[in-house]
Motif scaffolding. Structure first.
Motif, PDB file in Angstrom:
ATOM      1  N   GLY A  75     -29.895 -56.504  -3.150  1.00  0.00           N
ATOM      2  CA  GLY A  75     -28.549 -55.980  -3.313  1.00  0.00           C
ATOM      3  C   GLY A  75     -28.423 -55.050  -4.507  1.00  0.00           C
ATOM      4  N   VAL A  76     -27.181 -54.683  -4.771  1.00  0.00           N
ATOM      5  CA  VAL A  76     -26.870 -53.752  -5.851  1.00  0.00           C
ATOM      6  C   VAL A  76     -25.752 -54.331  -6.709  1.00  0.00           C
ATOM      7  CG1 VAL A  76     -26.073 -51.411  -6.403  1.00  0.00           C
ATOM      8  CG2 VAL A  76     -27.502 -51.785  -4.400  1.00  0.00           C
ATOM      9  N   ILE A  77     -25.873 -54.161  -8.004  1.00  0.00           N
ATOM     10  CA  ILE A  77     -24.821 -54.514  -8.959  1.00  0.00           C
ATOM     11  C   ILE A  77     -24.137 -53.220  -9.377  1.00  0.00           C
ATOM     12  CG2 ILE A  77     -24.371 -55.257 -11.347  1.00  0.00           C
ATOM     13  CD1 ILE A  77     -24.914 -57.658  -9.830  1.00  0.00           C
ATOM     14  N   PHE A  78     -22.817 -53.161  -9.256  1.00  0.00           N
ATOM     15  CA  PHE A  78     -22.048 -52.008  -9.684  1.00  0.00           C
ATOM     16  C   PHE A  78     -21.228 -52.376 -10.912  1.00  0.00           C
ATOM     17  CE2 PHE A  78     -22.686 -51.370  -5.149  1.00  0.00           C
ATOM     18  CZ  PHE A  78     -23.107 -50.055  -5.096  1.00  0.00           C
ATOM     19  N   LYS A  79     -21.227 -51.497 -11.891  1.00  0.00           N
ATOM     20  CA  LYS A  79     -20.400 -51.686 -13.085  1.00  0.00           C
ATOM     21  C   LYS A  79     -19.079 -50.981 -12.850  1.00  0.00           C
ATOM     22  CE  LYS A  79     -20.193 -50.651 -18.010  1.00  0.00           C
ATOM     23  NZ  LYS A  79     -20.920 -50.054 -19.151  1.00  0.00           N
ATOM     24  N   ALA A 119     -27.269 -50.965 -10.592  1.00  0.00           N
ATOM     25  CA  ALA A 119     -28.659 -51.399 -10.716  1.00  0.00           C
ATOM     26  C   ALA A 119     -29.040 -52.187  -9.466  1.00  0.00           C
ATOM     27  CB  ALA A 119     -28.832 -52.268 -11.956  1.00  0.00           C
ATOM     28  N   GLU A 120     -30.339 -52.232  -9.194  1.00  0.00           N
ATOM     29  CA  GLU A 120     -30.828 -52.963  -8.031  1.00  0.00           C
ATOM     30  C   GLU A 120     -31.121 -54.422  -8.403  1.00  0.00           C
ATOM     31  OE1 GLU A 120     -34.193 -50.871  -6.436  1.00  0.00           O
ATOM     32  OE2 GLU A 120     -32.923 -49.268  -5.662  1.00  0.00           O
ATOM     33  N   VAL A 121     -30.816 -55.316  -7.475  1.00  0.00           N
ATOM     34  CA  VAL A 121     -31.105 -56.735  -7.658  1.00  0.00           C
ATOM     35  C   VAL A 121     -32.292 -57.077  -6.766  1.00  0.00           C
ATOM     36  CG1 VAL A 121     -30.205 -59.078  -7.506  1.00  0.00           C
ATOM     37  CG2 VAL A 121     -28.663 -57.193  -8.086  1.00  0.00           C
ATOM     38  N   MET A 122     -33.312 -57.649  -7.386  1.00  0.00           N
ATOM     39  CA  MET A 122     -34.528 -58.023  -6.677  1.00  0.00           C
ATOM     40  C   MET A 122     -34.705 -59.543  -6.764  1.00  0.00           C
ATOM     41  SD  MET A 122     -35.526 -54.878  -6.051  1.00  0.00           S
ATOM     42  CE  MET A 122     -37.228 -54.907  -5.571  1.00  0.00           C
ATOM     43  N   GLY A 181      -9.993 -50.449 -19.669  1.00  0.00           N
ATOM     44  CA  GLY A 181     -10.668 -51.088 -20.793  1.00  0.00           C
ATOM     45  C   GLY A 181     -11.379 -52.382 -20.462  1.00  0.00           C
ATOM     46  N   GLU A 182     -11.275 -52.854 -19.231  1.00  0.00           N
ATOM     47  CA  GLU A 182     -11.952 -54.090 -18.822  1.00  0.00           C
ATOM     48  C   GLU A 182     -13.173 -53.742 -17.986  1.00  0.00           C
ATOM     49  OE1 GLU A 182      -9.901 -57.427 -17.711  1.00  0.00           O
ATOM     50  OE2 GLU A 182      -8.350 -57.155 -19.214  1.00  0.00           O
ATOM     51  N   ILE A 183     -14.241 -54.479 -18.192  1.00  0.00           N
ATOM     52  CA  ILE A 183     -15.487 -54.236 -17.479  1.00  0.00           C
ATOM     53  C   ILE A 183     -15.787 -55.419 -16.567  1.00  0.00           C
ATOM     54  CG2 ILE A 183     -17.978 -53.896 -17.722  1.00  0.00           C
ATOM     55  CD1 ILE A 183     -17.414 -52.615 -20.445  1.00  0.00           C
ATOM     56  N   SER A 184     -16.191 -55.107 -15.338  1.00  0.00           N
ATOM     57  CA  SER A 184     -16.649 -56.146 -14.417  1.00  0.00           C
ATOM     58  C   SER A 184     -17.912 -55.640 -13.726  1.00  0.00           C
ATOM     59  CB  SER A 184     -15.570 -56.487 -13.379  1.00  0.00           C
ATOM     60  OG  SER A 184     -15.334 -55.375 -12.536  1.00  0.00           O
ATOM     61  N   TYR A 185     -18.641 -56.562 -13.152  1.00  0.00           N
ATOM     62  CA  TYR A 185     -19.870 -56.241 -12.440  1.00  0.00           C
ATOM     63  C   TYR A 185     -19.750 -56.827 -11.042  1.00  0.00           C
ATOM     64  CZ  TYR A 185     -21.391 -55.328 -17.169  1.00  0.00           C
ATOM     65  OH  TYR A 185     -21.472 -54.844 -18.456  1.00  0.00           O
ATOM     66  N   ASP A 186     -19.891 -55.978 -10.032  1.00  0.00           N
ATOM     67  CA  ASP A 186     -19.748 -56.397  -8.644  1.00  0.00           C
ATOM     68  C   ASP A 186     -21.113 -56.429  -7.973  1.00  0.00           C
ATOM     69  OD1 ASP A 186     -16.868 -56.398  -8.774  1.00  0.00           O
ATOM     70  OD2 ASP A 186     -16.979 -54.225  -8.737  1.00  0.00           O
ATOM     71  N   LYS A 237     -28.120 -59.099 -19.671  1.00  0.00           N
ATOM     72  CA  LYS A 237     -27.048 -60.112 -19.600  1.00  0.00           C
ATOM     73  C   LYS A 237     -26.711 -60.467 -18.159  1.00  0.00           C
ATOM     74  CE  LYS A 237     -24.914 -58.918 -23.988  1.00  0.00           C
ATOM     75  NZ  LYS A 237     -23.741 -58.317 -24.648  1.00  0.00           N
ATOM     76  N   VAL A 238     -26.613 -59.453 -17.294  1.00  0.00           N
ATOM     77  CA  VAL A 238     -26.295 -59.721 -15.885  1.00  0.00           C
ATOM     78  C   VAL A 238     -27.455 -60.454 -15.220  1.00  0.00           C
ATOM     79  CG1 VAL A 238     -25.783 -58.652 -13.652  1.00  0.00           C
ATOM     80  CG2 VAL A 238     -24.676 -57.787 -15.711  1.00  0.00           C
ATOM     81  N   GLU A 239     -28.683 -60.057 -15.528  1.00  0.00           N
ATOM     82  CA  GLU A 239     -29.855 -60.731 -14.976  1.00  0.00           C
ATOM     83  C   GLU A 239     -29.880 -62.200 -15.391  1.00  0.00           C
ATOM     84  OE1 GLU A 239     -34.060 -58.993 -14.757  1.00  0.00           O
ATOM     85  OE2 GLU A 239     -34.103 -60.300 -16.540  1.00  0.00           O
ATOM     86  N   SER A 240     -29.630 -62.463 -16.655  1.00  0.00           N
ATOM     87  CA  SER A 240     -29.605 -63.838 -17.157  1.00  0.00           C
ATOM     88  C   SER A 240     -28.518 -64.653 -16.453  1.00  0.00           C
ATOM     89  CB  SER A 240     -29.372 -63.828 -18.669  1.00  0.00           C
ATOM     90  OG  SER A 240     -29.304 -65.131 -19.170  1.00  0.00           O
ATOM     91  N   TYR A 241     -27.356 -64.053 -16.270  1.00  0.00           N
ATOM     92  CA  TYR A 241     -26.249 -64.742 -15.585  1.00  0.00           C
ATOM     93  C   TYR A 241     -26.656 -65.102 -14.150  1.00  0.00           C
ATOM     94  CZ  TYR A 241     -21.899 -65.505 -13.115  1.00  0.00           C
ATOM     95  OH  TYR A 241     -20.916 -66.045 -12.325  1.00  0.00           O
ATOM     96  N   LEU A 242     -27.217 -64.133 -13.413  1.00  0.00           N
ATOM     97  CA  LEU A 242     -27.589 -64.398 -12.022  1.00  0.00           C
ATOM     98  C   LEU A 242     -28.705 -65.440 -11.923  1.00  0.00           C
ATOM     99  CD1 LEU A 242     -27.437 -60.844 -10.405  1.00  0.00           C
ATOM    100  CD2 LEU A 242     -25.808 -62.721 -10.147  1.00  0.00           C
ATOM    101  N   ARG A 243     -29.643 -65.402 -12.851  1.00  0.00           N
ATOM    102  CA  ARG A 243     -30.712 -66.407 -12.849  1.00  0.00           C
ATOM    103  C   ARG A 243     -30.144 -67.810 -13.030  1.00  0.00           C
ATOM    104  NH1 ARG A 243     -35.634 -63.686 -16.410  1.00  0.00           N
ATOM    105  NH2 ARG A 243     -36.308 -62.266 -14.759  1.00  0.00           N
ATOM    106  N   ARG A 244     -29.179 -67.940 -13.956  1.00  0.00           N
ATOM    107  CA  ARG A 244     -28.547 -69.252 -14.160  1.00  0.00           C
ATOM    108  C   ARG A 244     -27.699 -69.635 -12.954  1.00  0.00           C
ATOM    109  NH1 ARG A 244     -27.041 -66.833 -18.897  1.00  0.00           N
ATOM    110  NH2 ARG A 244     -24.849 -66.918 -18.278  1.00  0.00           N
ATOM    111  N   LYS A 245     -26.898 -68.712 -12.456  1.00  0.00           N
ATOM    112  CA  LYS A 245     -25.979 -69.002 -11.354  1.00  0.00           C
ATOM    113  C   LYS A 245     -26.729 -69.419 -10.095  1.00  0.00           C
ATOM    114  CE  LYS A 245     -22.157 -68.854 -11.460  1.00  0.00           C
ATOM    115  NZ  LYS A 245     -21.181 -69.947 -11.654  1.00  0.00           N
ATOM    116  N   PHE A 246     -27.826 -68.715  -9.773  1.00  0.00           N
ATOM    117  CA  PHE A 246     -28.604 -69.024  -8.579  1.00  0.00           C
ATOM    118  C   PHE A 246     -29.750 -69.992  -8.862  1.00  0.00           C
ATOM    119  CE2 PHE A 246     -27.179 -64.600  -7.223  1.00  0.00           C
ATOM    120  CZ  PHE A 246     -26.152 -65.091  -6.435  1.00  0.00           C
ATOM    121  N   ASN A 247     -29.867 -70.430 -10.129  1.00  0.00           N
ATOM    122  CA  ASN A 247     -30.929 -71.350 -10.534  1.00  0.00           C
ATOM    123  C   ASN A 247     -32.294 -70.848 -10.061  1.00  0.00           C
ATOM    124  OD1 ASN A 247     -31.938 -73.643 -11.803  1.00  0.00           O
ATOM    125  ND2 ASN A 247     -31.837 -74.856  -9.930  1.00  0.00           N
ATOM    126  N   ASN A 248     -32.534 -69.542 -10.338  1.00  0.00           N
ATOM    127  CA  ASN A 248     -33.764 -68.933  -9.863  1.00  0.00           C
ATOM    128  C   ASN A 248     -34.249 -67.886 -10.870  1.00  0.00           C
ATOM    129  OD1 ASN A 248     -35.802 -67.561  -8.468  1.00  0.00           O
ATOM    130  ND2 ASN A 248     -34.812 -67.952  -6.503  1.00  0.00           N
TER     131      ASN A 248
END
Length: 69
Positions: free
Chosen positions: A44-48, A34-37, A53-58, A8-19
């Motif tokens: 970079g790195v994604i941190f959960k 997780a590592e971002v390639m 009770g709320e989840i975010s990804y940095d 889900k995070v990968e899909s979001y970043l692909r759409r957001k960066f159009n890449n």
């Protein structure tokens, strides 16, 4: 992060960066990040983060001065 979250995070970043070359890879012995390639290069790195009770990804990306030259 489980595989569903990584996808889900990968899909979001692909759409957001159009890449479509953005890839998220789990880190060995780390469940909260997780590592971002990009095109095979670590960027970079994604941190959960779970708080009350709320989840975010940095997304954390360091840019070295030498890379700007």
């Amino acid at each position: 992060m489980n595989n569903s979250e990584l996808e889900k995070v990968e899909s979001y970043l692909r759409r957001k960066f159009n890449n479509p070359k953005v890839v998220i890879e789990g880190r060995e012995n780390k469940e909260d990040s997780a590592e971002v390639m990009l095109d095979g290069e670590f960027i970079g790195v994604i941190f959960k983060d779970e708080d009350e009770g709320e989840i975010s990804y940095d997304f954390h990306m360091s840019i070295l001065q030498i890379d700007l030259e």
